[in-house]
Enzyme design. Structure first.
Site, PDB file in Angstrom:
ATOM      1  N   ASP A   1      -1.952  -7.882  -0.367  1.00  0.00           N
ATOM      2  CA  ASP A   1      -1.492  -6.988  -1.439  1.00  0.00           C
ATOM      3  C   ASP A   1      -0.200  -7.504  -2.069  1.00  0.00           C
ATOM      4  O   ASP A   1       0.741  -6.754  -2.310  1.00  0.00           O
ATOM      5  CB  ASP A   1      -1.315  -5.569  -0.903  1.00  0.00           C
ATOM      6  CG  ASP A   1      -1.076  -4.534  -2.003  1.00  0.00           C
ATOM      7  OD1 ASP A   1      -1.450  -4.808  -3.163  1.00  0.00           O
ATOM      8  OD2 ASP A   1      -0.525  -3.460  -1.707  1.00  0.00           O
TER       9      ASP A   1
ATOM     10  N   HIS B   1       3.321   1.948   5.046  1.00  0.00           N
ATOM     11  CA  HIS B   1       2.342   1.261   5.883  1.00  0.00           C
ATOM     12  C   HIS B   1       2.873  -0.084   6.357  1.00  0.00           C
ATOM     13  O   HIS B   1       3.834  -0.621   5.802  1.00  0.00           O
ATOM     14  CB  HIS B   1       1.034   1.043   5.102  1.00  0.00           C
ATOM     15  CG  HIS B   1       1.248   0.486   3.735  1.00  0.00           C
ATOM     16  ND1 HIS B   1       1.279   1.267   2.601  1.00  0.00           N
ATOM     17  CD2 HIS B   1       1.465  -0.791   3.295  1.00  0.00           C
ATOM     18  CE1 HIS B   1       1.493   0.516   1.540  1.00  0.00           C
ATOM     19  NE2 HIS B   1       1.622  -0.739   1.938  1.00  0.00           N
TER      20      HIS B   1
ATOM     21  N   GLN C   1      -3.848  -2.320   5.824  1.00  0.00           N
ATOM     22  CA  GLN C   1      -2.535  -1.702   5.665  1.00  0.00           C
ATOM     23  C   GLN C   1      -2.587  -0.326   6.333  1.00  0.00           C
ATOM     24  O   GLN C   1      -3.187   0.607   5.800  1.00  0.00           O
ATOM     25  CB  GLN C   1      -2.169  -1.573   4.177  1.00  0.00           C
ATOM     26  CG  GLN C   1      -1.828  -2.910   3.522  1.00  0.00           C
ATOM     27  CD  GLN C   1      -1.703  -2.803   2.008  1.00  0.00           C
ATOM     28  OE1 GLN C   1      -2.651  -2.448   1.326  1.00  0.00           O
ATOM     29  NE2 GLN C   1      -0.532  -3.135   1.482  1.00  0.00           N
TER      30      GLN C   1
ATOM     31  N   ASP D   1       9.210   1.233  -1.318  1.00  0.00           N
ATOM     32  CA  ASP D   1       7.850   1.080  -1.828  1.00  0.00           C
ATOM     33  C   ASP D   1       6.929   2.166  -1.283  1.00  0.00           C
ATOM     34  O   ASP D   1       6.979   2.519  -0.107  1.00  0.00           O
ATOM     35  CB  ASP D   1       7.309  -0.292  -1.426  1.00  0.00           C
ATOM     36  CG  ASP D   1       5.908  -0.523  -1.958  1.00  0.00           C
ATOM     37  OD1 ASP D   1       5.777  -0.749  -3.168  1.00  0.00           O
ATOM     38  OD2 ASP D   1       4.952  -0.438  -1.160  1.00  0.00           O
TER      39      ASP D   1
ATOM     40  N   GLU E   1      10.443   3.843  -5.493  1.00  0.00           N
ATOM     41  CA  GLU E   1       9.257   3.406  -6.229  1.00  0.00           C
ATOM     42  C   GLU E   1       8.276   4.571  -6.197  1.00  0.00           C
ATOM     43  O   GLU E   1       7.349   4.627  -5.404  1.00  0.00           O
ATOM     44  CB  GLU E   1       8.652   2.157  -5.579  1.00  0.00           C
ATOM     45  CG  GLU E   1       7.562   1.494  -6.419  1.00  0.00           C
ATOM     46  CD  GLU E   1       6.151   1.817  -5.954  1.00  0.00           C
ATOM     47  OE1 GLU E   1       5.209   1.578  -6.727  1.00  0.00           O
ATOM     48  OE2 GLU E   1       5.979   2.292  -4.823  1.00  0.00           O
TER      49      GLU E   1
ATOM     50  N   ARG F   1      -4.164  -8.221 -11.419  1.00  0.00           N
ATOM     51  CA  ARG F   1      -2.734  -8.044 -11.693  1.00  0.00           C
ATOM     52  C   ARG F   1      -1.988  -9.377 -11.653  1.00  0.00           C
ATOM     53  O   ARG F   1      -0.887  -9.491 -12.211  1.00  0.00           O
ATOM     54  CB  ARG F   1      -2.123  -7.075 -10.671  1.00  0.00           C
ATOM     55  CG  ARG F   1      -2.583  -5.633 -10.847  1.00  0.00           C
ATOM     56  CD  ARG F   1      -2.055  -4.732  -9.755  1.00  0.00           C
ATOM     57  NE  ARG F   1      -2.537  -5.133  -8.438  1.00  0.00           N
ATOM     58  CZ  ARG F   1      -2.191  -4.524  -7.305  1.00  0.00           C
ATOM     59  NH1 ARG F   1      -1.351  -3.500  -7.345  1.00  0.00           N
ATOM     60  NH2 ARG F   1      -2.667  -4.934  -6.141  1.00  0.00           N
TER      61      ARG F   1
END
Length: 654
Positions: free
Chosen positions: A148, A191, A259, A291, A333, A527
């Site tokens: 990720d 996570h 995760q 995050d 975030e 992405r």
């Protein structure tokens, strides 16, 4: 936000902890012990109530608090002298991150400069831009293979080997600090990787570490949760739970099967993260991007996001870190709606006590919405929904980040300007995927969900804003318009107030990188199209005004310089949208003791007019544009704005 006296119960706790601290320091470091005790007394009222609210019912709560203080003492004893000096400086100037001199820059280490030592070699480039805050995207040791983009952390106390080691990180942080740049790292709270030591121990059947996670013997409880849980990555990670054959249990996995979501109702998890934060803080990290913070607390019957305990835990983390490393701040975030966002900075009893910074996701979304629609009314409507943030906090404003863009346009805001929320979200997805007639954008659809109709968009700022298409077509006028569009959008990011963030490559108008499909671990995640490698050849053209890179780099750099000298842009003074008769122009007002600043942004490629009364009512009788340095003149009662104009207006006589 403000210091509170200790209650009688807190004073008793403080007396006991103070003795513990003095004993730990001994006779050789009495000054350091007293300084720590002073900070403990200041922040204990921010620390104990949220801890008691979340963990007070656990057996051994008093011992838990003592262990927490022992963790703070250990970190303070190990804190280097130069960081102690930084602590003192920032205690004396607590608004150090709020001033208009600040500029953030976000980059992947390997894509910017290869490794940590390479980043150190390019500090001069960052200084030239005016950067004071460098966010290096995930660089702590991730799991091998798919991870990720680094957000599946295997070891929080180690650096990815290809980027360097912890000594390299510490050296880089020191070099940045000496040049006035703070280092920001990601701290993944929700996570850890399936390969993390805690998860490995849980898979071996160790009950202590199984309690660090949400695990279940069968599907009964997970299916109850699933009734109200959304899917974050429906394309490649449907559902929220995964079967682990080695452990023989279902485990909560919001994002990916590898995760594992942490169980923050376990106070041991809280203690682990205090230790992690302070370990990294003592190596020079002074900003932590929290995050996936919205997801850390689970409650049956909800979407398990933005729960009250999230803010209690964050307040307690912040207070603990303020005691042992007061130079450190938190950035949330939290990519959530307007109603849910402000609590991440602190509302009510938590006012100004949660995170110091929070992403203004709505501003980002609305800038792209306004550019596609050539209409600023929804931008204004959405911004009006926000109250003023606590005066000791700041928005982090941005145009692009490392993630996709989700169209967080509320039905209520759309209806207020006569639009359909669902229809407008569909229009934005079509427009930025290049599927709408006349679109200038080159984006990719990310994670389309047929059940909800949700479609997010990937793409670099330059490609989404029209530069890629204009260069393909060889169309000079379209290229000029797209350049002005990019500069206008970033001027709004810089002018809104708070901490503006530049995403790596935007200052050079770097376009989409379609080569991501050739990298196996990136190919399934588009992405990566907007995570290009830094083009240092293009960067060499940044001083040539005849090049695209030169026009964009110099345009941004000059705006940054003006911003530094504009006191109205201190984060403690809020931007408030103006109601204008011209639909394509956004107006913002920033009241300040040194005179009001009015900003005007034309979201269209056609000239627009603003009635002079908007400025005169705010004491701006002779409008001086801070960006150009020119005094402007009314055409009769009207002020004329060029296509994609951006004006920062004050009264010339002031």
């Amino acid at each position: 936000m403000f210091s509170q006296p200790l209650s009688a119960a807190q004073a008793q706790v403080f007396d006991l902890l103070q003795q513990r601290i003095r004993q730990a320091y001994g006779a050789q470091r009495t000054a350091d012990a007293e300084a720590l005790c002073t900070r403990l007394k200041r922040y204990l009222p921010d620390l104990l109530p949220p801890l008691a609210a979340v963990y007070g019912e656990h057996p051994g709560f008093e011992a838990f608090v003592e262990r927490l203080v022992d963790t703070l003492v250990k970190a303070d004893l190990e804190r280097p002298e130069d960081l102690r000096q930084l602590d003192l400086e920032r205690l004396l100037a607590p608004d150090w991150f709020q001033g208009p001199h600040n500029l953030g820059y976000a980059a992947y280490t390997e894509r910017f400069a290869g490794n940590l030592r390479g980043v150190a070699e390019h500090i001069g480039y960052l200084e030239e831009l005016g950067v004071t805050y460098l966010h290096l995207m995930p660089l702590l040791q991730p799991r091998p293979g798919e991870n990720d983009g680094g957000y599946a952390v295997m070891d929080y106390r180690a650096v990815r080997p290809d980027l360097g080691d912890m000594d390299d990180l510490e050296a880089l942080a020191r070099a940045l600090r000496e040049r006035g740049i703070s280092l920001c790292l990601d701290l993944v709270l929700n996570h850890v990787a399936r390969e993390h030591a805690w998860a490995e121990a849980a898979r071996r059947g160790e009950a202590r570490y199984q309690a660090y996670f949400h695990t279940y013997a069968d599907r009964a409880v997970p299916e109850q949760y699933e009734r109200t849980l959304p899917e974050i990555f429906p394309d490649f990670a449907p559902g929220n739970f995964s079967w682990d054959a080695e452990m023989g249990r279902w485990v909560w996995t919001t994002f990916n099967a590898w995760q594992w979501d942490l169980n923050w109702s376990n106070p041991e998890v809280f203690l682990e993260f205090v230790g992690i934060i302070l370990y990294l803080a003592n190596r020079g990290v002074s900003i932590f991007r929290l995050d996936a913070i919205a997801f850390i607390w689970k409650r049956m019957g909800t979407d398990c996001q933005n729960q009250p305990e999230v803010h209690l835990i964050t307040q307690a983390l912040r207070a603990a870190v303020r005691i042992a490393a007061p130079a450190v701040i938190f950035k949330a975030e939290a990519i959530v709606g307007p109603r849910d966002l402000m609590p991440y900075l602190g509302v009510g009893e938590h006012y100004g006590k949660v995170s110091d910074l929070a992403y203004h996701n709505s501003l980002m979304v609305q800038i792209w919405s306004g550019l596609a629609a050539r209409d600023a009314r929804l931008v204004r409507q959405a911004l009006e929904a926000f109250g003023d943030p606590p005066r000791n906090t700041s928005w982090a404003t941005y145009l692009r980040g490392h993630d996709d863009i989700g169209w967080a346009v509320s039905d209520e805001d759309a209806a207020a300007v006569g639009w359909s929320g669902e229809g407008h979200r569909r229009f934005l997805s079509d427009f930025y995927a290049g599927q709408f007639p006349g679109s200038f954008a080159r984006g990719l659809v990310f994670q389309e969900n047929p059940r909800t109709g949700d479609r997010r968009i990937s793409g670099s700022a330059a490609s989404l804003i029209g530069l890629e298409a204009a260069l393909e077509q060889g169309h000079p006028q379209a290229l000029q318009q797209a350049t002005e569009r990019l500069l206008m959008a970033y001027t709004l990011v810089l002018g809104f107030g708070g901490m503006p963030l530049l995403y790596m490559g935007d200052e050079l108008a770097l376009r989409n990188d379609y080569a991501f499909t050739q990298v196996p671990e990136h190919a399934s995640d588009n992405r990566w199209v907007h995570r290009p490698r830094m083009d240092w050849v293009a960067a060499e053209r940044r001083h040539d005004p005849g090049t695209l890179e030169g026009r964009v780099f110099e345009g941004l750099r000059k705006t940054v310089q003006v911003r530094r000298a504009t006191p109205q842009l201190h984060a403690a003074f809020a931007s408030r949208p103006l109601r204008l008769d011209t639909a394509t122009v956004l107006g913002l007002e920033r009241a300040h003791p040194q005179g009001t600043l009015v900003q005007l942004y034309n979201f269209s490629e056609t000239p627009q007019g603003i009635h002079g009364s908007v400025l005169k009512e705010r004491g701006i009788l002779r409008p001086l544009d801070r960006l150009s340095g020119r005094e402007l003149h009314f055409d009769g009662e009207w002020l004329l704005l060029e296509p994609y104009a951006r004006l920062w207006l004050v009264n010339a006589s002031a």
